[in-house]
Design a protein around this motif. Sequence first.
Motif, PDB file in Angstrom:
ATOM      1  N   LEU A  61     -40.920  -1.546 -10.149  1.00 15.32           N
ATOM      2  CA  LEU A  61     -41.326  -2.885  -9.711  1.00 15.32           C
ATOM      3  C   LEU A  61     -41.691  -3.748 -10.911  1.00 15.32           C
ATOM      4  O   LEU A  61     -41.309  -4.919 -10.990  1.00 15.32           O
ATOM      5  CB  LEU A  61     -42.500  -2.807  -8.734  1.00 15.32           C
ATOM      6  N   TYR A  62     -42.423  -3.171 -11.852  1.00 13.97           N
ATOM      7  CA  TYR A  62     -42.801  -3.869 -13.087  1.00 13.97           C
ATOM      8  C   TYR A  62     -41.551  -4.354 -13.831  1.00 13.97           C
ATOM      9  O   TYR A  62     -41.483  -5.493 -14.289  1.00 13.97           O
ATOM     10  CB  TYR A  62     -43.663  -2.928 -13.950  1.00 13.97           C
ATOM     11  N   GLU A  63     -40.561  -3.498 -13.934  1.00 13.65           N
ATOM     12  CA  GLU A  63     -39.315  -3.876 -14.618  1.00 13.65           C
ATOM     13  C   GLU A  63     -38.595  -4.999 -13.883  1.00 13.65           C
ATOM     14  O   GLU A  63     -38.062  -5.922 -14.508  1.00 13.65           O
ATOM     15  CB  GLU A  63     -38.408  -2.645 -14.770  1.00 13.65           C
ATOM     16  N   ALA A  64     -38.581  -4.939 -12.562  1.00 12.11           N
ATOM     17  CA  ALA A  64     -37.905  -5.963 -11.759  1.00 12.11           C
ATOM     18  C   ALA A  64     -38.716  -7.258 -11.687  1.00 12.11           C
ATOM     19  O   ALA A  64     -38.186  -8.298 -11.315  1.00 12.11           O
ATOM     20  CB  ALA A  64     -37.649  -5.438 -10.350  1.00 12.11           C
ATOM     21  N   ALA A 111     -54.612 -10.040   2.646  1.00 13.06           N
ATOM     22  CA  ALA A 111     -54.800  -8.846   1.809  1.00 13.06           C
ATOM     23  C   ALA A 111     -55.632  -9.178   0.571  1.00 13.06           C
ATOM     24  O   ALA A 111     -56.530  -8.414   0.197  1.00 13.06           O
ATOM     25  CB  ALA A 111     -53.452  -8.262   1.403  1.00 13.06           C
ATOM     26  N   MET A 112     -55.339 -10.315  -0.057  1.00 14.63           N
ATOM     27  CA  MET A 112     -56.101 -10.716  -1.245  1.00 14.63           C
ATOM     28  C   MET A 112     -57.581 -10.899  -0.916  1.00 14.63           C
ATOM     29  O   MET A 112     -58.454 -10.458  -1.675  1.00 14.63           O
ATOM     30  CB  MET A 112     -55.542 -12.022  -1.821  1.00 14.63           C
ATOM     31  N   LEU A 113     -57.872 -11.537   0.200  1.00 14.04           N
ATOM     32  CA  LEU A 113     -59.266 -11.761   0.589  1.00 14.04           C
ATOM     33  C   LEU A 113     -59.942 -10.450   0.981  1.00 14.04           C
ATOM     34  O   LEU A 113     -61.120 -10.232   0.669  1.00 14.04           O
ATOM     35  CB  LEU A 113     -59.348 -12.791   1.707  1.00 14.04           C
ATOM     36  N   ALA A 114     -59.210  -9.567   1.640  1.00 10.65           N
ATOM     37  CA  ALA A 114     -59.768  -8.254   1.984  1.00 10.65           C
ATOM     38  C   ALA A 114     -60.084  -7.469   0.717  1.00 10.65           C
ATOM     39  O   ALA A 114     -61.133  -6.820   0.628  1.00 10.65           O
ATOM     40  CB  ALA A 114     -58.789  -7.483   2.873  1.00 10.65           C
ATOM     41  N   CYS A 115     -59.204  -7.546  -0.261  1.00 11.96           N
ATOM     42  CA  CYS A 115     -59.459  -6.874  -1.542  1.00 11.96           C
ATOM     43  C   CYS A 115     -60.745  -7.401  -2.165  1.00 11.96           C
ATOM     44  O   CYS A 115     -61.594  -6.611  -2.605  1.00 11.96           O
ATOM     45  CB  CYS A 115     -58.291  -7.088  -2.507  1.00 11.96           C
ATOM     46  N   GLU A 116     -60.893  -8.692  -2.203  1.00 12.30           N
ATOM     47  CA  GLU A 116     -62.098  -9.298  -2.786  1.00 12.30           C
ATOM     48  C   GLU A 116     -63.350  -8.810  -2.058  1.00 12.30           C
ATOM     49  O   GLU A 116     -64.348  -8.468  -2.694  1.00 12.30           O
ATOM     50  CB  GLU A 116     -62.011 -10.823  -2.729  1.00 12.30           C
ATOM     51  N   ALA A 117     -63.297  -8.731  -0.742  1.00 12.50           N
ATOM     52  CA  ALA A 117     -64.446  -8.269   0.039  1.00 12.50           C
ATOM     53  C   ALA A 117     -64.789  -6.816  -0.282  1.00 12.50           C
ATOM     54  O   ALA A 117     -65.943  -6.406  -0.167  1.00 12.50           O
ATOM     55  CB  ALA A 117     -64.169  -8.434   1.530  1.00 12.50           C
ATOM     56  N   LEU A 118     -63.794  -6.041  -0.703  1.00 13.70           N
ATOM     57  CA  LEU A 118     -63.989  -4.625  -1.033  1.00 13.70           C
ATOM     58  C   LEU A 118     -64.206  -4.397  -2.525  1.00 13.70           C
ATOM     59  O   LEU A 118     -64.206  -3.262  -2.986  1.00 13.70           O
ATOM     60  CB  LEU A 118     -62.779  -3.814  -0.550  1.00 13.70           C
ATOM     61  N   ASP A 119     -64.356  -5.497  -3.290  1.00 13.55           N
ATOM     62  CA  ASP A 119     -64.535  -5.429  -4.744  1.00 13.55           C
ATOM     63  C   ASP A 119     -63.325  -4.804  -5.449  1.00 13.55           C
ATOM     64  O   ASP A 119     -63.454  -4.081  -6.426  1.00 13.55           O
ATOM     65  CB  ASP A 119     -65.825  -4.702  -5.118  1.00 13.55           C
ATOM     66  N   ILE A 120     -62.153  -5.095  -4.898  1.00  8.78           N
ATOM     67  CA  ILE A 120     -60.885  -4.669  -5.484  1.00  8.78           C
ATOM     68  C   ILE A 120     -60.186  -5.931  -5.968  1.00  8.78           C
ATOM     69  O   ILE A 120     -60.156  -6.932  -5.269  1.00  8.78           O
ATOM     70  CB  ILE A 120     -60.019  -3.922  -4.446  1.00  8.78           C
ATOM     71  N   SER A 121     -59.640  -5.867  -7.160  1.00  7.66           N
ATOM     72  CA  SER A 121     -58.984  -7.031  -7.748  1.00  7.66           C
ATOM     73  C   SER A 121     -57.506  -7.060  -7.386  1.00  7.66           C
ATOM     74  O   SER A 121     -56.900  -6.030  -7.078  1.00  7.66           O
ATOM     75  CB  SER A 121     -59.147  -7.000  -9.273  1.00  7.66           C
ATOM     76  N   SER A 122     -56.937  -8.258  -7.450  1.00  7.64           N
ATOM     77  CA  SER A 122     -55.523  -8.428  -7.122  1.00  7.64           C
ATOM     78  C   SER A 122     -54.967  -9.646  -7.851  1.00  7.64           C
ATOM     79  O   SER A 122     -55.719 -10.499  -8.303  1.00  7.64           O
ATOM     80  CB  SER A 122     -55.339  -8.612  -5.610  1.00  7.64           C
ATOM     81  N   THR A 123     -53.655  -9.692  -7.923  1.00  8.72           N
ATOM     82  CA  THR A 123     -52.946 -10.858  -8.450  1.00  8.72           C
ATOM     83  C   THR A 123     -51.641 -11.014  -7.686  1.00  8.72           C
ATOM     84  O   THR A 123     -50.859 -10.074  -7.595  1.00  8.72           O
ATOM     85  CB  THR A 123     -52.625 -10.702  -9.951  1.00  8.72           C
ATOM     86  N   TRP A 124     -51.431 -12.186  -7.151  1.00  6.88           N
ATOM     87  CA  TRP A 124     -50.191 -12.507  -6.431  1.00  6.88           C
ATOM     88  C   TRP A 124     -49.063 -12.603  -7.455  1.00  6.88           C
ATOM     89  O   TRP A 124     -49.192 -13.291  -8.467  1.00  6.88           O
ATOM     90  CB  TRP A 124     -50.373 -13.833  -5.738  1.00  6.88           C
ATOM     91  N   VAL A 125     -47.946 -11.947  -7.190  1.00  4.01           N
ATOM     92  CA  VAL A 125     -46.779 -12.025  -8.073  1.00  4.01           C
ATOM     93  C   VAL A 125     -45.589 -12.494  -7.251  1.00  4.01           C
ATOM     94  O   VAL A 125     -45.195 -11.849  -6.279  1.00  4.01           O
ATOM     95  CB  VAL A 125     -46.464 -10.657  -8.728  1.00  4.01           C
ATOM     96  N   GLY A 126     -45.027 -13.621  -7.663  1.00  4.36           N
ATOM     97  CA  GLY A 126     -43.833 -14.137  -6.999  1.00  4.36           C
ATOM     98  C   GLY A 126     -42.632 -14.171  -7.923  1.00  4.36           C
ATOM     99  O   GLY A 126     -41.517 -14.437  -7.490  1.00  4.36           O
ATOM    100  N   ALA A 127     -42.862 -13.869  -9.203  1.00  2.66           N
ATOM    101  CA  ALA A 127     -41.778 -13.892 -10.193  1.00  2.66           C
ATOM    102  C   ALA A 127     -41.169 -12.489 -10.297  1.00  2.66           C
ATOM    103  O   ALA A 127     -41.761 -11.587 -10.896  1.00  2.66           O
ATOM    104  CB  ALA A 127     -42.305 -14.347 -11.548  1.00  2.66           C
ATOM    105  N   PHE A 128     -40.014 -12.334  -9.673  1.00  5.41           N
ATOM    106  CA  PHE A 128     -39.305 -11.056  -9.729  1.00  5.41           C
ATOM    107  C   PHE A 128     -37.850 -11.276  -9.365  1.00  5.41           C
ATOM    108  O   PHE A 128     -37.484 -12.318  -8.812  1.00  5.41           O
ATOM    109  CB  PHE A 128     -39.954 -10.003  -8.820  1.00  5.41           C
ATOM    110  N   GLU A 129     -37.035 -10.280  -9.669  1.00  3.35           N
ATOM    111  CA  GLU A 129     -35.616 -10.334  -9.338  1.00  3.35           C
ATOM    112  C   GLU A 129     -35.435  -9.759  -7.930  1.00  3.35           C
ATOM    113  O   GLU A 129     -35.567  -8.547  -7.725  1.00  3.35           O
ATOM    114  CB  GLU A 129     -34.810  -9.552 -10.362  1.00  3.35           C
ATOM    115  N   ASP A 130     -35.149 -10.649  -6.989  1.00  7.77           N
ATOM    116  CA  ASP A 130     -35.056 -10.267  -5.575  1.00  7.77           C
ATOM    117  C   ASP A 130     -34.140  -9.061  -5.351  1.00  7.77           C
ATOM    118  O   ASP A 130     -34.509  -8.115  -4.655  1.00  7.77           O
ATOM    119  CB  ASP A 130     -34.523 -11.431  -4.739  1.00  7.77           C
ATOM    120  N   LYS A 131     -32.960  -9.125  -5.926  1.00  5.60           N
ATOM    121  CA  LYS A 131     -31.958  -8.076  -5.692  1.00  5.60           C
ATOM    122  C   LYS A 131     -32.474  -6.714  -6.140  1.00  5.60           C
ATOM    123  O   LYS A 131     -32.317  -5.719  -5.438  1.00  5.60           O
ATOM    124  CB  LYS A 131     -30.651  -8.427  -6.410  1.00  5.60           C
TER     125      LYS A 131
END
Length: 174
Positions: A61-64, A111-131
């Motif tokens: 996923l990181y590579e894509a 999911a992002m808000l639930a993570c915050e409530a559980l003291d879990i960090s997150s970052t939305w990623v929209g930059a990726f190669e769909d295929k």
Amino acid sequence: MINEFEKLCINRKSIRKFSDKLIEDNKIIQILNSVNSAPSAGNLQAYEVIVVKSKDVIVKLYEAALHQNFIAQAPVVLVFVAKTQESSEQYGKRGEQLYSIQDATIACTYAMLACEALDISSTWVGAFEDKKIKEILDCKKGEIPIALLPIGYTLSNKISFIHRKDLDEMSREL
């Protein structure tokens, strides 16, 4: 006076440095339960959440996703996939091209808000190669990856303030 929900929203920041600490399964279930309560067009829930824990798959996923390092650091990546055909059956072209995508993005926000409530960090990623993401996840016809959400416990202190637009810059009244 600030309420708990407003505080949760204000405190949530995109964090890109994760510790090695694994996320407990019961917390992942709590996040998914929150996602499951998200509103969706016609209550169809025309999306799927793929919970990726396999380091091998996370590296793919990181590579894509244009080699954004923090993705590879995350112990879990949630992938939100729109199921366009499910929405299309009920709402036609608009369901396919808009509602299913909105459903997946709303789910990711929950999911992002639930993570915050559980003291879990997150970052939305929209930059990726769909295929490539579709191939990694073995998506079927009509399934479109919408967002990757790497989640984990933060390695560094959270940023206390990020400049936001003034309300009169981001809203208007008619």
